[in-house]
Write an enzyme that holds these catalytic residues in place. Structure first.
Site, PDB file in Angstrom:
ATOM      1  N   GLY A 192      -1.705  17.557  -1.410  1.00 14.00           N
ATOM      2  CA  GLY A 192      -2.201  17.464  -2.881  1.00 14.00           C
ATOM      3  C   GLY A 192      -2.428  18.941  -3.517  1.00 14.00           C
ATOM      4  N   ALA A 193      -3.167  19.084  -4.712  1.00 13.73           N
ATOM      5  CA  ALA A 193      -3.001  20.598  -5.264  1.00 13.73           C
ATOM      6  C   ALA A 193      -1.834  20.840  -5.410  1.00 13.73           C
ATOM      7  CB  ALA A 193      -3.971  21.329  -4.572  1.00 13.73           C
ATOM      8  N   GLY A 203       6.372  24.411  -5.517  1.00 15.05           N
ATOM      9  CA  GLY A 203       6.939  24.494  -4.222  1.00 15.05           C
ATOM     10  C   GLY A 203       6.942  23.168  -3.795  1.00 15.05           C
ATOM     11  N   HIS A 204       5.856  22.404  -3.848  1.00 18.02           N
ATOM     12  CA  HIS A 204       6.015  21.020  -3.466  1.00 18.02           C
ATOM     13  C   HIS A 204       6.790  20.255  -4.516  1.00 18.02           C
ATOM     14  CE1 HIS A 204       1.692  21.708  -2.379  1.00 18.02           C
ATOM     15  NE2 HIS A 204       1.973  21.396  -1.279  1.00 18.02           N
ATOM     16  N   GLN A 209       9.531  25.623   4.406  1.00 17.98           N
ATOM     17  CA  GLN A 209       9.907  26.416   5.324  1.00 17.98           C
ATOM     18  C   GLN A 209       8.590  27.483   5.427  1.00 17.98           C
ATOM     19  OE1 GLN A 209      12.477  26.887   7.594  1.00 17.98           O
ATOM     20  NE2 GLN A 209      11.138  28.494   8.433  1.00 17.98           N
ATOM     21  N   GLN A 269      -6.948  18.505  10.917  1.00 16.22           N
ATOM     22  CA  GLN A 269      -6.380  20.164  11.059  1.00 16.22           C
ATOM     23  C   GLN A 269      -7.350  21.195  10.414  1.00 16.22           C
ATOM     24  OE1 GLN A 269      -3.174  18.566   8.460  1.00 16.22           O
ATOM     25  NE2 GLN A 269      -3.240  20.487   7.586  1.00 16.22           N
TER      26      GLN A 269
END
Length: 289
Positions: free
Chosen positions: A34-35, A39-40, A154, A64
């Site tokens: 989320g957020a 880029g997403h 990436q 994580q």
């Protein structure tokens, strides 16, 4: 404007997957915490090109995060994330932790996915157990969503390496797609954690792409040691930034390359800007002999 359908349970996903299979339609998964930022959205756009239906998962994975990390303050912005995905994704999978890890409520235990030796390097050395948690949730999402295509960014190069290795080792029928990092005008990689930076820290975050650029330039006429040192020296002009590591790895093994290496390398870097930890990466086609 069409907004994605939000799913919360494994049962809803199973119904969706059964319907798509019956219709002969393919599904792409973009896993996120989320957020969402541009880029997403670049990942989602690429997913749209590769499959008939796009599912974006939004789940802040507790496995994580280590002690003292930012799990509790990690931004949770589901409503705005769903709005941002209008016309981009078809579905959002936004489960509770108990849905992803049913053993927490007395269900069948989810098997851990150990990251192995590479998982103990770099990010894994700084954040013990991090990649075990990443691979466990990724494997769980793959099992729940059953995507034909999975799309990752990436910037998290070590994660990309380990997820690709996971797909190969457990023989998942998934096409793995990696999308180049999206950057701001000053080269800073887009990250959900950038919102933690104040104005002065945001300017200082340019240390990371500047170091990668310095290493890339040095690689034209320097070997392993000179390229690494050029990247490290770039941090000297950024007193707000504390370098954690900068190294050159073999993209086929993700192990540090020895002196004399002349093939492709991936430069990986992590640093703290104020109290915010950022990572970045750059691929170099070939080092100077």
């Amino acid at each position: 404007m069409s907004t994605p359908v939000v799913l919360h349970t494994a049962a809803e996903l199973a119904e969706l997957r059964a319907r798509l299979t019956a219709e002969g339609r393919t599904l792409a998964l973009v896993p996120t915490m989320g957020a969402l930022h541009q880029g997403h959205l670049a990942l989602v756009s690429r997913a749209r090109e590769l499959a008939d239906v796009v599912v974006v998962s939004i789940f802040v994975n507790p496995l994580q995060f280590g002690p003292g990390e930012d799990f509790d303050r990690y931004p949770r912005t589901l409503d705005s994330d769903v709005a941002a995905l209008a016309e981009a994704a078809d579905y959002v999978f936004a489960p509770d932790a108990d849905e992803v890890y049913p053993d927490r409520v007395g269900g069948e235990a989810v098997p851990a996915q150990p990251a192995g030796p590479v998982g103990d390097l770099f990010e894994g050395a700084s954040r013990p157990g991090h990649f075990d948690g990443v691979l466990t949730v990724v494997a769980r999402l793959f099992d729940l969503v059953k995507p034909d295509v999975a799309v990752f960014g990436q910037k998290d190069a070590q994660q990309v390496f380990l997820v690709r290795q996971l797909i190969t080792e457990i023989k998942l029928p998934i096409t793995f797609e990696v999308v180049p990092t999206v950057r701001e005008e000053d080269g800073v990689a887009l990250s959900s954690r950038n919102r933690y930076l104040n104005e002065e820290e945001r300017a200082a975050a340019a240390a990371l792409p500047h170091a990668l650029l310095a290493a890339s330039h040095a690689a034209l006429h320097e070997g392993v040691q000179g390229t690494r040192e050029a990247g490290i020296r770039a941090f000297e002009q950024y007193p707000l930034v504390r370098l954690e590591y900068l190294d050159l790895v073999d993209p086929t093994t993700f192990l540090p390359v020895p002196d004399g290496h002349q093939g492709p390398v991936t430069v990986v870097v992590a640093a703290k800007v104020g109290n915010t930890r950022l990572i970045d990466t750059e691929n170099i086609e070939r080092l100077h002999a």
